[in-house]
Scaffold this motif. Structure first.
Motif, PDB file in Angstrom:
ATOM      1  N   ILE A 389       0.912  -1.179  -0.106  1.00 14.91           N
ATOM      2  CA  ILE A 389       0.058  -0.059  -0.049  1.00 14.91           C
ATOM      3  C   ILE A 389       0.936   1.293   0.003  1.00 14.91           C
ATOM      4  O   ILE A 389       0.616   2.254  -0.665  1.00 14.91           O
ATOM      5  N   GLY A 390       2.137   1.158   0.789  1.00 18.97           N
ATOM      6  CA  GLY A 390       2.772   2.409   0.964  1.00 18.97           C
ATOM      7  C   GLY A 390       3.380   2.715  -0.472  1.00 18.97           C
ATOM      8  O   GLY A 390       3.728   3.784  -1.019  1.00 18.97           O
ATOM      9  N   ALA A 391       3.979   1.344  -1.094  1.00 16.83           N
ATOM     10  CA  ALA A 391       4.575   1.702  -2.300  1.00 16.83           C
ATOM     11  C   ALA A 391       3.825   2.234  -3.559  1.00 16.83           C
ATOM     12  O   ALA A 391       4.226   2.786  -4.182  1.00 16.83           O
ATOM     13  N   GLY A 392       2.443   1.644  -3.304  1.00 12.81           N
ATOM     14  CA  GLY A 392       1.426   2.074  -4.308  1.00 12.81           C
ATOM     15  C   GLY A 392       1.283   3.284  -4.160  1.00 12.81           C
ATOM     16  O   GLY A 392       1.109   4.275  -5.175  1.00 12.81           O
ATOM     17  N   ARG A 393       1.146   4.003  -2.968  1.00  9.36           N
ATOM     18  CA  ARG A 393       0.882   5.499  -2.688  1.00  9.36           C
ATOM     19  C   ARG A 393       2.151   6.309  -3.409  1.00  9.36           C
ATOM     20  O   ARG A 393       1.825   7.249  -4.023  1.00  9.36           O
ATOM     21  N   ILE A 394       3.502   5.908  -3.204  1.00 10.08           N
ATOM     22  CA  ILE A 394       4.615   6.502  -3.554  1.00 10.08           C
ATOM     23  C   ILE A 394       4.605   6.533  -5.092  1.00 10.08           C
ATOM     24  O   ILE A 394       4.915   7.532  -5.829  1.00 10.08           O
ATOM     25  N   GLU A 395       4.245   5.358  -5.629  1.00 10.76           N
ATOM     26  CA  GLU A 395       4.292   5.416  -7.042  1.00 10.76           C
ATOM     27  C   GLU A 395       3.238   6.314  -7.772  1.00 10.76           C
ATOM     28  O   GLU A 395       3.150   6.870  -8.788  1.00 10.76           O
ATOM     29  N   SER A 396       2.007   6.175  -7.064  1.00 11.87           N
ATOM     30  CA  SER A 396       0.886   7.079  -7.529  1.00 11.87           C
ATOM     31  C   SER A 396       1.481   8.416  -7.585  1.00 11.87           C
ATOM     32  O   SER A 396       0.787   9.395  -8.441  1.00 11.87           O
ATOM     33  N   GLU A 397       2.024   8.929  -6.405  1.00 14.03           N
ATOM     34  CA  GLU A 397       2.712  10.529  -6.309  1.00 14.03           C
ATOM     35  C   GLU A 397       3.458  10.575  -7.435  1.00 14.03           C
ATOM     36  O   GLU A 397       3.448  11.538  -8.199  1.00 14.03           O
ATOM     37  N   LEU A 437      11.943  10.248  -3.591  1.00 18.22           N
ATOM     38  CA  LEU A 437      11.086   9.058  -3.515  1.00 18.22           C
ATOM     39  C   LEU A 437      11.576   7.839  -4.302  1.00 18.22           C
ATOM     40  O   LEU A 437      12.152   8.195  -5.377  1.00 18.22           O
ATOM     41  N   TYR A 438      11.302   6.713  -3.756  1.00  9.47           N
ATOM     42  CA  TYR A 438      11.941   5.437  -4.393  1.00  9.47           C
ATOM     43  C   TYR A 438      10.736   4.326  -4.282  1.00  9.47           C
ATOM     44  O   TYR A 438      10.409   4.254  -3.071  1.00  9.47           O
ATOM     45  N   VAL A 439      10.888   3.429  -5.144  1.00  6.79           N
ATOM     46  CA  VAL A 439      10.221   2.139  -4.972  1.00  6.79           C
ATOM     47  C   VAL A 439      11.086   1.122  -5.316  1.00  6.79           C
ATOM     48  O   VAL A 439      11.497   1.229  -6.680  1.00  6.79           O
ATOM     49  N   GLY A 482      19.472  -3.873  -6.679  1.00  3.98           N
ATOM     50  CA  GLY A 482      18.541  -4.083  -7.467  1.00  3.98           C
ATOM     51  C   GLY A 482      17.832  -2.757  -8.206  1.00  3.98           C
ATOM     52  O   GLY A 482      18.463  -1.779  -8.113  1.00  3.98           O
ATOM     53  N   GLU A 483      16.775  -3.174  -8.971  1.00  7.37           N
ATOM     54  CA  GLU A 483      16.204  -1.912 -10.014  1.00  7.37           C
ATOM     55  C   GLU A 483      15.209  -1.291  -9.007  1.00  7.37           C
ATOM     56  O   GLU A 483      13.944  -1.714  -8.448  1.00  7.37           O
ATOM     57  N   TYR A 484      15.308   0.354  -8.983  1.00  5.08           N
ATOM     58  CA  TYR A 484      14.419   0.919  -8.153  1.00  5.08           C
ATOM     59  C   TYR A 484      13.797   2.082  -9.129  1.00  5.08           C
ATOM     60  O   TYR A 484      14.414   2.441 -10.233  1.00  5.08           O
ATOM     61  N   ARG A 485      12.721   2.338  -9.011  1.00  2.98           N
ATOM     62  CA  ARG A 485      11.829   3.604  -9.601  1.00  2.98           C
ATOM     63  C   ARG A 485      12.573   4.553  -8.722  1.00  2.98           C
ATOM     64  O   ARG A 485      12.125   4.618  -7.674  1.00  2.98           O
ATOM     65  N   VAL A 486      12.946   5.705  -9.129  1.00  5.30           N
ATOM     66  CA  VAL A 486      13.405   6.875  -8.449  1.00  5.30           C
ATOM     67  C   VAL A 486      12.695   8.340  -8.890  1.00  5.30           C
ATOM     68  O   VAL A 486      12.653   8.463  -9.898  1.00  5.30           O
ATOM     69  N   LEU A 487      12.519   9.248  -7.871  1.00  2.34           N
ATOM     70  CA  LEU A 487      12.360  10.379  -8.464  1.00  2.34           C
ATOM     71  C   LEU A 487      12.829  11.540  -7.588  1.00  2.34           C
ATOM     72  O   LEU A 487      12.801  11.384  -6.137  1.00  2.34           O
ATOM     73  N   LEU A 488      13.224  12.558  -8.150  1.00  4.53           N
ATOM     74  CA  LEU A 488      13.893  13.609  -7.349  1.00  4.53           C
ATOM     75  C   LEU A 488      13.280  14.832  -7.749  1.00  4.53           C
ATOM     76  O   LEU A 488      13.385  15.324  -9.152  1.00  4.53           O
TER      77      LEU A 488
END
Length: 520
Positions: A389-397, A437-439, A482-488
């Protein structure tokens, strides 16, 4: 002798000094109550039949008295003598008194004539006996009318008790009491007949509603009927219990016909109402055949009402199980046991269904329910859901922040991390708070805020060399490889597009970067 002379043997009366003739007798006058015929005629007339005039042989007066009495009786029957008993008792009493007084005067006149003829009035006892007999006949007649009305009422009550209000027997009998027996002068008889007719109408209405399968209205009508003080019919064969059973089954059937996969408020209320109706039967109608069918009916209700759970539509299934969860299932304890296991199972699977479809708020509701009420149910899986759920909220953001544009973020290794993890260091060389932010693998995620650089300003052109690293707060993050989706991005700047990308962080690598803002 010449004609006209005195008759032989004497002189004409009153002539030649003879005695005067006696004066004619004066008419006799009797007192009002000293006339034997008057008293007898009065007593005979007091019966209201005009019999005193028969005794006096005054036939026109007899016919008139009889017509008046019959007219009063017909009027009283039409106008409701039993409903206005005081009024009509006074009317008849007044008429009897008037008839008696008229008979008294008529009898006295007759006796005076008899006496004036030099005769004596008759003083026989027969008229007195006849008068007494007429009074007895009058009382017996009134009692007979009253008892006939009571008999007719008993006939109506018997038909009522057999439940035959839907036909004509009971209703007609009650109506005949009210219409034909007003001359009983019995208000109680009328009131009981009307009350019986009212109760019978309620029973008939209930029976008609059952035939029309309007079960809820029928049960209300039966309730009103049994509460009525004049109710006679008794449910000896469990008919009302059967109606409850049919009503509950009808509620379920109607709810299922309108069910489209979503548990609406109407659907919920119908199912819960059906459970309530089923549960009443063993309590209020113990020993009936319907009461024996309740356990099976309740089990079928639960099966029908949780069809989505059986079909593995987890969220709709949870809603179905939930609508039954706070009800009492003492009659079918196996259903209560199923709810104990199926409710948390449905909640967990519904939570994952919400996560998969990006509905994080209802997923959190499922988590809250599981943690509060079922802390031992699949605790590891619940914790995993919390992470997702937390990861989903981060990715949604992230999706929101990159909707209007982005800059590719692909940092390269600049050295070694000194261990088997990857290290990312970013210097915030901007006058704004930096947001990272990262997932990553297994939905590991985080949001990190780095304070603004107070001595820094936005650049008019990108900085040269390593000058960007000279000032500002440094954010340091360690990652499992590993592979991460990141946003700065910046929290305050309206001009800077976010840096966004998928980065494969290698074990033992260190990544260094500097974040700055340029403004034209």
């Amino acid at each position: 002798m010449p004609p006209g002379g005195p008759p032989p043997g004497g002189m004409p009366p009153g002539q030649f000094g003879g005695p005067p003739p006696p004066p004619p007798p004066k008419p006799r006058r009797l007192g009002l109550f000293s006339s034997p015929s008057g008293l007898r005629a009065a007593l005979l007339n007091a019966s209201g039949t005009g019999a005193g005039y028969v005794y006096l042989r005054q036939w026109p007066f007899f016919a008139g008295a009889l017509i008046i009495t019959v007219g009063l009786l017909v009027t009283a029957a039409i106008m409701g003598a039993a409903d206005n008993v005081l009024l009509w008792a006074a009317v008849f009493a007044a008429w009897f008194v008037v008839a008696a007084v008229l008979g008294l005067f008529a009898g006295r006149s007759r006796d005076e004539r008899v006496l004036n003829r030099g005769e004596q009035p008759s003083k026989g006892a027969t008229p007195l006996l006849v008068a007494a007999g007429l009074v007895v006949v009058l009382l017996v007649s009134l009692t007979g009318v009253w008892q006939a009305g009571e008999w007719r009422l008993r006939v109506a009550d018997a038909a009522h008790a057999r439940g035959e209000c839907g036909g004509s027997e009971a209703v007609a009998a009650y109506g005949s009491v009210e219409n034909l027996f007003q001359l009983s002068f019995s208000p109680s008889l009328m009131q009981r007949a009307r009350a019986g007719a009212e109760a019978c109408a309620l029973l008939e209405r209930a029976q008609v509603e059952v035939s029309a399968e309007e079960y809820e209205q029928a049960l209300n009508s039966y309730g009103s009927y049994f509460a009525h003080p004049a109710s006679r019919w008794e449910d000896t064969d469990g008919e009302v219990a059967d109606i409850h059973l049919s009503y509950a089954a009808n509620l379920v059937s109607v709810a299922e016909e309108g069910f489209n996969g979503e548990v609406t408020e109407d659907y919920r209320e119908s199912m819960r109402r059906a459970h309530e109706v089923y549960s009443v039967i063993p309590v209020d109608y113990e020993g009936t055949e319907a009461a024996g069918n309740v356990p099976t009916a309740l089990s079928e209700l639960y099966e029908t009402g949780t069809s989505q759970y059986a079909a593995e539509n987890w969220c709709a299934g949870f809603d179905q199980v939930e609508m039954f969860s706070d009800l009492v299932w003492d009659t079918v304890p196996e259903v209560a046991e199923r709810i104990v296991s199926e409710r948390p199972d449905a909640a967990l699977k519904c939570g994952w269904e919400h996560v998969g479809e990006g509905r994080f708020a209802p997923a959190e509701d499922m988590v809250d329910l599981l943690e509060e009420e079922y802390p031992d149910h699949e605790a590891d899986d619940v914790e995993k859901m919390v992470v997702h759920i937390g990861a989903g909220r981060i990715e949604s953001e992230m999706d929101t922040l990159t909707a209007i544009g982005e800059v590719d973020f692909a940092p390269a290794p600049t050295g070694g991390s000194g261990n088997d993890k990857a290290v990312l260091e970013i210097t915030n060389n901007s006058p704004y708070e930096m947001r990272f932010l990262y997932v990553g693998p297994d939905k590991v995620h985080e949001e990190i805020l780095t304070p603004a650089c107070e001595d820094c300003e936005a650049y008019s052109s990108p900085p040269t060399g390593n000058s960007c690293f000279d000032k500002g707060e440094v954010m340091k993050v360690e990652f499992e490889p590993g592979e991460y989706r990141v946003l700065l991005t910046s929290n305050d700047s309206l001009f800077a597009a976010p840096l966004h990308g998928n980065v494969d962080f290698g074990a033992g690598d260190k990544y260094e970067s500097c974040y700055y803002i340029t403004e034209e």
